[in-house]
Design an enzyme around this catalytic site. Structure first.
Site, mmCIF file in Angstrom:
data_model
loop_
_atom_site.group_PDB
_atom_site.id
_atom_site.type_symbol
_atom_site.label_atom_id
_atom_site.label_comp_id
_atom_site.label_asym_id
_atom_site.label_seq_id
_atom_site.Cartn_x
_atom_site.Cartn_y
_atom_site.Cartn_z
ATOM 1 N N CYS A 2 0.814 -1.220 0.000
ATOM 2 C CA CYS A 2 0.000 0.000 0.000
ATOM 3 C C CYS A 2 0.848 1.270 0.000
ATOM 4 O O CYS A 2 1.910 1.318 0.610
ATOM 5 C CB CYS A 2 -0.881 0.032 1.232
ATOM 6 S SG CYS A 2 -1.940 -1.388 1.373
ATOM 7 N N ARG A 27 5.839 -0.822 -5.890
ATOM 8 C CA ARG A 27 5.766 -1.503 -4.604
ATOM 9 C C ARG A 27 4.732 -2.616 -4.601
ATOM 10 O O ARG A 27 4.710 -3.435 -3.686
ATOM 11 C CB ARG A 27 5.419 -0.483 -3.514
ATOM 12 C CG ARG A 27 6.487 0.583 -3.377
ATOM 13 C CD ARG A 27 5.906 1.798 -2.714
ATOM 14 N NE ARG A 27 5.419 1.495 -1.397
ATOM 15 C CZ ARG A 27 6.124 1.695 -0.284
ATOM 16 N NH1 ARG A 27 7.319 2.193 -0.349
ATOM 17 N NH2 ARG A 27 5.609 1.393 0.874
ATOM 18 N N TRP A 73 -2.858 -2.864 -1.530
ATOM 19 C CA TRP A 73 -2.461 -4.270 -1.712
ATOM 20 C C TRP A 73 -3.313 -5.041 -0.713
ATOM 21 O O TRP A 73 -3.184 -4.873 0.495
ATOM 22 C CB TRP A 73 -0.977 -4.405 -1.408
ATOM 23 C CG TRP A 73 -0.390 -5.747 -1.715
ATOM 24 C CD1 TRP A 73 -0.015 -6.223 -2.930
ATOM 25 C CD2 TRP A 73 -0.071 -6.774 -0.763
ATOM 26 N NE1 TRP A 73 0.514 -7.483 -2.800
ATOM 27 C CE2 TRP A 73 0.489 -7.852 -1.488
ATOM 28 C CE3 TRP A 73 -0.199 -6.901 0.620
ATOM 29 C CZ2 TRP A 73 0.913 -9.022 -0.880
ATOM 30 C CZ3 TRP A 73 0.222 -8.077 1.216
ATOM 31 C CH2 TRP A 73 0.770 -9.122 0.471
ATOM 32 N N ASN A 98 -2.392 2.819 5.516
ATOM 33 C CA ASN A 98 -1.456 1.694 5.352
ATOM 34 C C ASN A 98 -1.313 1.021 6.710
ATOM 35 O O ASN A 98 -1.262 1.715 7.733
ATOM 36 C CB ASN A 98 -0.065 2.181 4.953
ATOM 37 C CG ASN A 98 0.007 2.625 3.517
ATOM 38 O OD1 ASN A 98 -0.974 2.541 2.784
ATOM 39 N ND2 ASN A 98 1.169 3.109 3.115
ATOM 40 N N GLY A 99 -1.174 -0.306 6.723
ATOM 41 C CA GLY A 99 -0.991 -1.009 7.996
ATOM 42 C C GLY A 99 -2.159 -1.944 8.261
ATOM 43 O O GLY A 99 -2.988 -2.198 7.375
ATOM 44 N N GLU A 483 18.427 -18.952 -2.740
ATOM 45 C CA GLU A 483 18.072 -17.719 -3.439
ATOM 46 C C GLU A 483 17.655 -18.029 -4.887
ATOM 47 O O GLU A 483 16.701 -17.444 -5.406
ATOM 48 C CB GLU A 483 19.267 -16.753 -3.382
ATOM 49 C CG GLU A 483 19.131 -15.470 -4.164
ATOM 50 C CD GLU A 483 17.944 -14.591 -3.778
ATOM 51 O OE1 GLU A 483 17.288 -14.869 -2.769
ATOM 52 O OE2 GLU A 483 17.658 -13.645 -4.528
ATOM 53 N N LYS A 487 14.018 -17.110 -6.443
ATOM 54 C CA LYS A 487 13.856 -16.298 -7.656
ATOM 55 C C LYS A 487 12.972 -17.025 -8.655
ATOM 56 O O LYS A 487 12.065 -16.436 -9.235
ATOM 57 C CB LYS A 487 15.199 -15.999 -8.333
ATOM 58 C CG LYS A 487 16.104 -14.993 -7.691
ATOM 59 C CD LYS A 487 15.674 -13.563 -7.849
ATOM 60 C CE LYS A 487 14.868 -13.117 -6.663
ATOM 61 N NZ LYS A 487 15.616 -12.592 -5.546
ATOM 62 N N GLU A 490 9.228 -17.187 -7.459
ATOM 63 C CA GLU A 490 8.443 -15.956 -7.342
ATOM 64 C C GLU A 490 8.115 -15.336 -8.685
ATOM 65 O O GLU A 490 7.069 -14.710 -8.820
ATOM 66 C CB GLU A 490 9.083 -14.946 -6.387
ATOM 67 C CG GLU A 490 10.338 -14.290 -6.871
ATOM 68 C CD GLU A 490 10.925 -13.318 -5.850
ATOM 69 O OE1 GLU A 490 10.167 -12.635 -5.167
ATOM 70 O OE2 GLU A 490 12.159 -13.261 -5.762
ATOM 71 N N HIS A 506 18.702 -37.850 2.419
ATOM 72 C CA HIS A 506 17.860 -37.916 3.629
ATOM 73 C C HIS A 506 16.398 -37.602 3.324
ATOM 74 O O HIS A 506 15.627 -37.307 4.231
ATOM 75 C CB HIS A 506 18.413 -36.969 4.699
ATOM 76 C CG HIS A 506 19.811 -37.313 5.098
ATOM 77 N ND1 HIS A 506 20.121 -38.450 5.810
ATOM 78 C CD2 HIS A 506 20.995 -36.717 4.831
ATOM 79 C CE1 HIS A 506 21.425 -38.521 5.986
ATOM 80 N NE2 HIS A 506 21.978 -37.476 5.396
ATOM 81 N N LYS A 605 6.608 -5.063 -3.452
ATOM 82 C CA LYS A 605 8.040 -4.763 -3.352
ATOM 83 C C LYS A 605 8.454 -4.498 -1.906
ATOM 84 O O LYS A 605 9.437 -5.041 -1.436
ATOM 85 C CB LYS A 605 8.370 -3.552 -4.240
ATOM 86 C CG LYS A 605 9.842 -3.175 -4.253
ATOM 87 C CD LYS A 605 10.685 -4.265 -4.893
ATOM 88 C CE LYS A 605 12.178 -3.997 -4.813
ATOM 89 N NZ LYS A 605 12.958 -5.216 -5.071
#
Ligand code: F6R
Length: 610
Positions: A2, A27, A73, A98-99, A483, A487, A490, A506, A605
């Protein structure tokens, strides 16, 4: 995630609000809206991009000198128009938020009893009705109404509020979510992120926890949580108003991958001038802090956590200092044993990640006072709240998938490792000079890896129709495998898992068959022979291997074993080089699949809520 923009001016604020929202788009959001005060409240909201909101405002000729705007968002309630902000109470008062309000259910029940009708599923709507309720019991004083309302909220908020009865007054408040005021000439602004305001001002006041501000054309009055009038210093933002442009690249992610030689050179610039590193790179009293610390705790989320995990190998092996990298959202809620002499490092691209900020505050509440933030955004909350700081110079990262922020964090963490090693008598001058020389050469070596893009792209074509992939690494390259898997999942939505290669037998070996590509990072380090045995285990089960190998690893292509060769082993800096082809692999796999590379579904973001 947001975003908030607000403005009070003598000119039409709608273009300012829309440009501010456009600058916050990267974002991540799924709906947008604005309200202007022009006689009454004029509200326009739309699902999807800010471009649709822009079209709707011009169709409706929306115009006014006071307004608030928001990109949402979705958290509470689906991304629909009726859930989009601003929320309005009885055509009188509008709020952007926001929040997350944790006591929204109790407040909603009480407000319903008072006769308020709810039109959305959001937690935000309780705020606007609560302010409305107090507004009519506080002689229509908007500031007093907001102060009374926020005193009842539990959770995190940054809010902007306007009332139709107050056409030159913008009231805002924050706790737990960032909010700042932009100072103009006979006009003032608010935003959740400085980048939204750069076209109109660089003069910024950061609000502190619990602050409420009353903003007019000529005045800004700030009150702290107790209601006392306070002065907050203004700063001139270091960020430039130049919006990151795509240039000849197709996506920001691709551009940011290719910017890494420049980003690393800028980040390392001050460090590699001589043959010896100065602790002051990390802050003016870093030498004093480094002299006292006997352990390191690294707190971060996502990709930044992976950078911290690589650093934990460096710090223990090169500096001989106990180090633990921990996911910030776990640390903040678990009972841990504090060590007052530990250096607590928070790592973050944005410096706004709610979990990382909360983890830092939790560490402080446990008595940790040696804090260091390694961050890419100079004026972020994390940087402001840490004793020591190191700013990576990656430049704005727009693609949701972090790339250049990750490698520059690693460069910063390697500098820190060398400084702590020196402090602890584990680094002689000649070795230090050799490491600094390797850092000077690093941008050039990264450029050589980037030149492998065409080869990596050919591999990616085979990944596009896969459902799953396995990533393997060992030692300090295990976090690089993690990582790589993050990547790939996502941005291409291919399910990917990473394992330390020794762990295969294992359990995960059961997954291996001819349809499971196994991507392997194969540096020529002390674990290479062990890794080669692990690769045999995969081949023996018909698994197809895609190996990124150092030239001196001597792994050659054969039936079911595809190899892309990097240069010779780069010693402790190898994880930085090996991460680059994994970034390119996921970028090209996503291109093949046709996903929205820079704005993958469901992701944001800056994750400014818990
Ligand atoms: C993945 C990614 C995220 C972030 C995480 C933390 O590509 O970008 O996992 O790394 O949300 O964000 P920062 O570093 O801003 O704290």
């Amino acid at each position: 995630m947001c975003g908030i923009v607000g403005a009070v001016a003598q000119r039409n604020v709608v273009p300012i609000l829309l440009e501010g929202l456009r600058r916050l788009e990267y974002r991540g959001y799924d709906s947008a809206g604005l309200v202007v005060v022009n006689g009454g409240l004029q509200r326009v909201r739309s699902i999807g991009r800010v471009a649709s909101l822009t079209e709707a405002t011009s169709a409706q000729k929306t115009h006014g000198h006071l307004g608030i705007a928001h990109t949402r968002w979705a958290t509470h309630g689906a991304p629909t128009e009726h859930n989009a902000h601003p929320h309005v109470s009885r055509d009188d008062i509008a709020v952007v938020h926001n929040g997350i309000i944790e006591n929204h259910e109790a407040l909603r029940a009480r407000l319903r009893e008072l006769g308020y009708v709810f039109t959305s599923e959001t937690d935000t709507e309780v705020i606007v009705h609560l302010i409305h309720h107090h507004f009519h019991h506080a002689e229509h004083d908007l500031l007093a109404a907001v102060q009374l309302a926020v005193a009842e909220l539990h959770g995190a908020y940054a809010i902007g509020v306007v009332a139709q009865d107050a056409p030159h007054r913008l009231v805002c408040a924050r706790r737990g979510s960032p909010l700042l005021i932009g100072l103009g000439i006979e006009e003032n602004f608010i935003a959740s992120d400085v980048s939204a305001l750069l076209p109109v001002t660089q003069k910024i006041i950061y609000l502190e926890e619990g602050d409420v501000a009353d903003i007019g054309l000529l005045t800004v009055q700030i009150y702290d949580a107790s209601g006392a009038r306070v002065e907050r210093a203004s700063h001139v933002s270091e960020q430039s108003s130049e919006m990151a442009e795509l240039g000849n690249y197709r996506h920001f992610m691709q551009k940011e991958i290719h910017e890494q030689p420049r980003a690393l050179a800028d980040t390392l610039h001050d460090a590699v001038i001589g043959d010896s590193l100065l602790p002051e790179l990390f802050g003016f009293d870093a030498a004093e802090v480094f002299a006292h610390v006997n352990a390191v705790t690294i707190l971060a989320c996502g990709t930044s956590f992976h950078a911290g995990s690589v650093a934990s190998y460096w710090l223990e092996s090169l500096a001989g200092i106990p180090c633990r990298a921990e996911i910030a959202s776990e640390y903040r809620y678990r009972d841990s044993v504090p060590n007052p002499n530990a250096l607590v490092i928070t790592l973050s691209q944005s410096g706004e990640t709610a979990d990382t900020l909360a983890a830092l505050n939790h560490a402080k509440s446990l008595g940790h006072h040696y804090t260091l933030s390694i961050c890419n955004v100079p004026e972020s909350a994390l940087v402001r709240q840490s004793r020591l700081r190191f700013l990576t110079r990656a430049g704005p990262e727009i693609g949701v998938a972090s790339t250049k922020a990750f490698t520059t964090q690693l460069a910063a963490l390697f500098l820190l490792t060398l400084l702590l090693a020196k402090q602890r008598g584990r680094l002689d001058a000649a070795t230090e000079a050799r490491h600094i020389q390797s850092l000077r050469e690093l941008p050039g070596k990264v450029a050589q890896v980037l030149a492998l893009e065409a080869e990596v792209e050919r591999w990616a074509e085979r990944f596009a129709n896969k459902q799953h992939a396995l990533f393997l690494g060992r030692g300090m390259h295990y976090p690089i495998a993690l990582e790589g898997a993050l990547k790939l999942k996502e941005i291409s939505y291919i399910h990917a898992e990473a394992y330390p290669a020794g762990e295969l037998k294992h359990g995960p070996l059961a997954l291996v068959d001819k349809d499971m590509p196994v991507v392997t990072v194969a540096p020529n380090d002390t674990l290479l022979e062990k890794l080669k045995s692990n690769l045999q285990e995969v081949r023996a089960r018909g698994g197809e291997l895609y190996v990124f190998a150092d030239a001196d690893s001597h792994i050659s292509a054969s039936e079911g074993v595809h190899v892309i060769q990097l240069a010779e082993h780069a010693g402790p800096l190898s994880p930085i080089l090996h991460t680059i082809p994994l970034q390119m692999l996921s970028y090209h796999a996503a291109l093949q699949k046709g996903t929205d590379v820079d704005k993958p579904r469901n992701l944001a973001k800056s994750v400014t809520v818990e």
